[in-house]
Design a protein around this motif. Sequence first.
Motif, PDB file in Angstrom:
ATOM      1  N   GLN A   1     -83.104 129.674  69.154  1.00 28.73           N
ATOM      2  CA  GLN A   1     -84.362 129.793  68.439  1.00 28.73           C
ATOM      3  C   GLN A   1     -85.303 128.634  68.766  1.00 28.73           C
ATOM      4  O   GLN A   1     -86.516 128.822  68.862  1.00 28.73           O
TER       5      GLN A   1
ATOM      6  N   ASP B   1     -88.953 129.230  70.173  1.00 32.94           N
ATOM      7  CA  ASP B   1     -90.109 128.655  69.476  1.00 32.94           C
ATOM      8  C   ASP B   1     -90.962 127.832  70.430  1.00 32.94           C
ATOM      9  O   ASP B   1     -92.195 127.895  70.389  1.00 32.94           O
TER      10      ASP B   1
ATOM     11  N   ASN C   1     -92.957 130.182  72.637  1.00 34.33           N
ATOM     12  CA  ASN C   1     -94.072 130.749  71.873  1.00 34.33           C
ATOM     13  C   ASN C   1     -95.186 129.728  71.675  1.00 34.33           C
ATOM     14  O   ASN C   1     -96.367 130.068  71.778  1.00 34.33           O
ATOM     15  N   ASP C   2     -94.828 128.477  71.387  1.00 38.91           N
ATOM     16  CA  ASP C   2     -95.834 127.420  71.235  1.00 38.91           C
ATOM     17  C   ASP C   2     -96.624 127.227  72.530  1.00 38.91           C
ATOM     18  O   ASP C   2     -97.842 127.076  72.507  1.00 38.91           O
TER      19      ASP C   2
END
Length: 72
Positions: free
Chosen positions: A33, A37, A40-41
């Motif tokens: 995860q 993350d 995605n950032d």
Amino acid sequence: MAVTSIRFKDSQYKQVQDLAKFYGVSVTEFMRQAVIDRINDENDYKDAFKNIRESHGETVSRKGILNRLDLE
């Protein structure tokens, strides 16, 4: 599905273990995860940069956005 391995110093791995335990997930799920993350950032950053470049620096206030969406 791809598999990879990561090497940590013992103290770093202990921190990962502690955080995974705190969030109630396995170490593997916590690390997976964290990587997702970060991806995605990075994608959000690239999208924002592209939008700013395409707008030639023109911005809209929060209030302006709410007005455009009839939320205020």
